[in-house]
Design a protein around this motif. Structure first.
Motif, PDB file in Angstrom:
ATOM      1  N   GLY A   1       7.182 -47.421   4.557  1.00 22.94           N
ATOM      2  CA  GLY A   1       8.107 -47.123   3.707  1.00 22.94           C
ATOM      3  C   GLY A   1       8.088 -46.318   2.044  1.00 22.94           C
ATOM      4  N   PHE A   2       6.811 -45.605   2.684  1.00 26.93           N
ATOM      5  CA  PHE A   2       6.585 -44.540   1.253  1.00 26.93           C
ATOM      6  C   PHE A   2       7.357 -43.303   1.754  1.00 26.93           C
ATOM      7  N   GLU A   3       7.821 -43.477   0.361  1.00 31.52           N
ATOM      8  CA  GLU A   3       8.993 -41.859   0.497  1.00 31.52           C
ATOM      9  C   GLU A   3       8.324 -40.680  -0.921  1.00 31.52           C
ATOM     10  N   GLY A   4       7.008 -40.844  -1.190  1.00 35.05           N
ATOM     11  CA  GLY A   4       6.891 -40.104  -2.512  1.00 35.05           C
ATOM     12  C   GLY A   4       6.115 -39.097  -1.467  1.00 35.05           C
ATOM     13  N   ARG A   5       4.903 -37.894  -2.360  1.00 34.91           N
ATOM     14  CA  ARG A   5       5.886 -36.531  -1.889  1.00 34.91           C
ATOM     15  C   ARG A   5       3.654 -36.674  -1.196  1.00 34.91           C
ATOM     16  N   VAL A   6       3.819 -36.333   0.170  1.00 31.55           N
ATOM     17  CA  VAL A   6       2.527 -36.656   1.438  1.00 31.55           C
ATOM     18  C   VAL A   6       2.197 -34.962   1.766  1.00 31.55           C
ATOM     19  N   LEU A   7       0.768 -34.694   1.333  1.00 36.81           N
ATOM     20  CA  LEU A   7       0.091 -33.325   2.079  1.00 36.81           C
ATOM     21  C   LEU A   7      -1.414 -33.788   3.139  1.00 36.81           C
ATOM     22  N   LEU A   8      -1.348 -33.455   4.333  1.00 39.48           N
ATOM     23  CA  LEU A   8      -1.909 -34.117   5.328  1.00 39.48           C
ATOM     24  C   LEU A   8      -3.344 -32.462   5.144  1.00 39.48           C
ATOM     25  N   GLU A   9      -4.198 -32.858   5.223  1.00 38.42           N
ATOM     26  CA  GLU A   9      -5.350 -32.340   5.881  1.00 38.42           C
ATOM     27  C   GLU A   9      -6.111 -32.661   7.230  1.00 38.42           C
ATOM     28  N   GLU A  10      -5.692 -31.530   7.994  1.00 42.32           N
ATOM     29  CA  GLU A  10      -5.799 -32.524   9.390  1.00 42.32           C
ATOM     30  C   GLU A  10      -7.407 -31.890  10.166  1.00 42.32           C
TER      31      GLU A  10
ATOM     32  N   ASN B   1     -11.838 -41.231 -18.237  1.00 43.25           N
ATOM     33  CA  ASN B   1     -10.219 -41.717 -18.078  1.00 43.25           C
ATOM     34  C   ASN B   1      -8.987 -40.273 -18.663  1.00 43.25           C
ATOM     35  N   GLY B   2      -9.325 -39.589 -17.096  1.00 51.01           N
ATOM     36  CA  GLY B   2      -8.151 -38.500 -17.537  1.00 51.01           C
ATOM     37  C   GLY B   2      -6.790 -38.706 -17.970  1.00 51.01           C
ATOM     38  N   GLY B   3      -6.415 -37.542 -18.786  1.00 46.98           N
ATOM     39  CA  GLY B   3      -4.697 -38.207 -19.088  1.00 46.98           C
ATOM     40  C   GLY B   3      -4.298 -36.404 -18.248  1.00 46.98           C
ATOM     41  N   GLY B   4      -3.031 -37.026 -18.166  1.00 40.43           N
ATOM     42  CA  GLY B   4      -2.150 -35.756 -18.037  1.00 40.43           C
ATOM     43  C   GLY B   4      -0.849 -36.396 -16.878  1.00 40.43           C
ATOM     44  N   ALA B   5       0.225 -35.847 -16.291  1.00 37.71           N
ATOM     45  CA  ALA B   5       1.141 -36.601 -15.654  1.00 37.71           C
ATOM     46  C   ALA B   5       0.417 -36.253 -14.009  1.00 37.71           C
ATOM     47  N   ALA B   6       0.245 -34.882 -13.541  1.00 35.32           N
ATOM     48  CA  ALA B   6      -0.104 -34.306 -12.047  1.00 35.32           C
ATOM     49  C   ALA B   6      -0.658 -35.560 -11.772  1.00 35.32           C
ATOM     50  N   ALA B   7      -0.794 -36.474 -11.147  1.00 36.79           N
ATOM     51  CA  ALA B   7      -2.191 -36.217 -10.448  1.00 36.79           C
ATOM     52  C   ALA B   7      -2.179 -36.616  -8.452  1.00 36.79           C
ATOM     53  N   ALA B   8      -3.165 -36.278  -8.012  1.00 34.55           N
ATOM     54  CA  ALA B   8      -3.198 -36.328  -6.389  1.00 34.55           C
ATOM     55  C   ALA B   8      -4.147 -37.276  -6.147  1.00 34.55           C
ATOM     56  N   VAL B   9      -3.862 -38.034  -5.473  1.00 35.56           N
ATOM     57  CA  VAL B   9      -4.373 -38.899  -4.572  1.00 35.56           C
ATOM     58  C   VAL B   9      -5.314 -39.551  -3.293  1.00 35.56           C
ATOM     59  N   VAL B  10      -6.571 -39.327  -3.541  1.00 38.60           N
ATOM     60  CA  VAL B  10      -6.602 -38.361  -2.099  1.00 38.60           C
ATOM     61  C   VAL B  10      -7.135 -39.765  -0.958  1.00 38.60           C
TER      62      VAL B  10
ATOM     63  N   MET C   1      -2.292 -41.645   9.168  1.00 38.65           N
ATOM     64  CA  MET C   1      -2.397 -42.524   7.959  1.00 38.65           C
ATOM     65  C   MET C   1      -0.535 -42.458   7.504  1.00 38.65           C
ATOM     66  N   ALA C   2      -0.060 -40.922   7.126  1.00 45.49           N
ATOM     67  CA  ALA C   2       0.641 -40.585   7.358  1.00 45.49           C
ATOM     68  C   ALA C   2       1.792 -41.138   8.038  1.00 45.49           C
ATOM     69  N   GLY C   3       1.653 -41.462   9.134  1.00 39.38           N
ATOM     70  CA  GLY C   3       2.942 -41.640  10.006  1.00 39.38           C
ATOM     71  C   GLY C   3       3.593 -43.715   9.779  1.00 39.38           C
ATOM     72  N   TYR C   4       2.133 -44.201   9.859  1.00 38.56           N
ATOM     73  CA  TYR C   4       2.039 -45.389   8.837  1.00 38.56           C
ATOM     74  C   TYR C   4       2.397 -45.817   7.319  1.00 38.56           C
ATOM     75  N   ALA C   5       1.812 -45.124   6.743  1.00 37.62           N
ATOM     76  CA  ALA C   5       2.787 -45.262   5.597  1.00 37.62           C
ATOM     77  C   ALA C   5       4.190 -44.986   5.176  1.00 37.62           C
ATOM     78  N   ARG C   6       4.523 -43.866   6.206  1.00 36.51           N
ATOM     79  CA  ARG C   6       5.327 -43.367   6.065  1.00 36.51           C
ATOM     80  C   ARG C   6       6.969 -44.738   6.552  1.00 36.51           C
TER      81      ARG C   6
ATOM     82  N   THR D   1       3.136 -37.607  -8.569  1.00 33.79           N
ATOM     83  CA  THR D   1       1.681 -37.377  -7.969  1.00 33.79           C
ATOM     84  C   THR D   1       1.962 -37.298  -6.032  1.00 33.79           C
ATOM     85  N   CYS D   2       0.875 -36.254  -6.188  1.00 32.14           N
ATOM     86  CA  CYS D   2       1.104 -36.512  -4.516  1.00 32.14           C
ATOM     87  C   CYS D   2       0.069 -37.053  -3.673  1.00 32.14           C
ATOM     88  N   VAL D   3       0.026 -37.816  -2.534  1.00 30.91           N
ATOM     89  CA  VAL D   3      -0.764 -38.140  -1.911  1.00 30.91           C
ATOM     90  C   VAL D   3      -1.620 -37.573  -0.440  1.00 30.91           C
ATOM     91  N   ILE D   4      -2.115 -37.066  -0.630  1.00 29.80           N
ATOM     92  CA  ILE D   4      -2.805 -36.214   0.097  1.00 29.80           C
ATOM     93  C   ILE D   4      -3.659 -37.207   0.912  1.00 29.80           C
TER      94      ILE D   4
END
Length: 198
Positions: free
Chosen positions: A98-107, A27-36, A89-94, A70-73
């Protein structure tokens, strides 16, 4: 007898997937999150059914209160086609969701171990880390993170990739596949943490 067996299989599939979704998380705390979000082999030029579901599960894992932090990777290389799974996946999200959040790609990744190894630099600043896939696959990835970077693994929290009744009919098959997939994990890597009173 057949009906009872079917109900038992569905209940077992539900139980084991729920159990896997709660293993190796805190049950971690903190604001910054990464969703992989881990990719799945994709032979076409558009995201397939599994990858589309994983993207939706990844976006719902953000949580409304923490969206701006949050950043989605998206992680996955060009395994089934010339286009990396992460990009599909990023193309589908966008374009579709209609996802407009922060996205990073690992290809570059071709395996789950590589998924984790290649996203490590992107996780350093995250207070909470969520790994999204089918529960057995996500658990395997969490175990790999613990093996590669135990310090980062301490920041793992639950994603929203398990919901009661979702994938209900195929959950027994997913559970059977998961048992085979997770055969290399140790016993303590497979079970949820004990909850203490207080």
């Amino acid at each position: 007898m057949a009906a009872a067996g079917a109900v038992a299989a569905l209940a077992w599939g539900e139980w084991v997937n729920r159990r896997w979704s709660r293993a190796l998380v805190a049950n971690g705390g903190g604001a910054a999150a990464a969703v992989v979000v881990l990719g799945y082999k994709n032979p076409r030029a558009t995201a397939n059914f599994v990858n589309r579901w994983r993207v939706r599960a990844g976006i719902r894992s953000i949580g409304t209160a923490a969206e701006h932090e949050t950043c989605v990777i998206f992680s996955g290389g060009a395994v089934g086609s010339s286009v990396p799974e992460a990009r599909l996946m990023a193309g589908y999200a966008r374009s579709v969701l209609g996802f407009e959040g922060r996205v990073l790609l690992e290809e570059r990744s071709a395996t789950t171990w590589e998924n984790i190894a290649n996203v490590l630099p992107l996780l350093e600043s995250a207070d909470r880390i969520k790994i999204v896939s089918q529960p057995a696959h996500a658990l395997k990835a969490r175990a790999y993170l613990r093996r590669q970077r135990p310090d980062l693994a301490e920041r793992l929290v639950r994603a929203e990739d398990y919901r009661p009744g979702e994938w209900l009919i195929v959950k027994p098959l997913l559970a059977l596949h998961g048992v085979w997939t997770l055969r290399g994990l140790t016993a303590d890597e497979r079970k949820p943490p004990r909850r203490t009173a207080g």
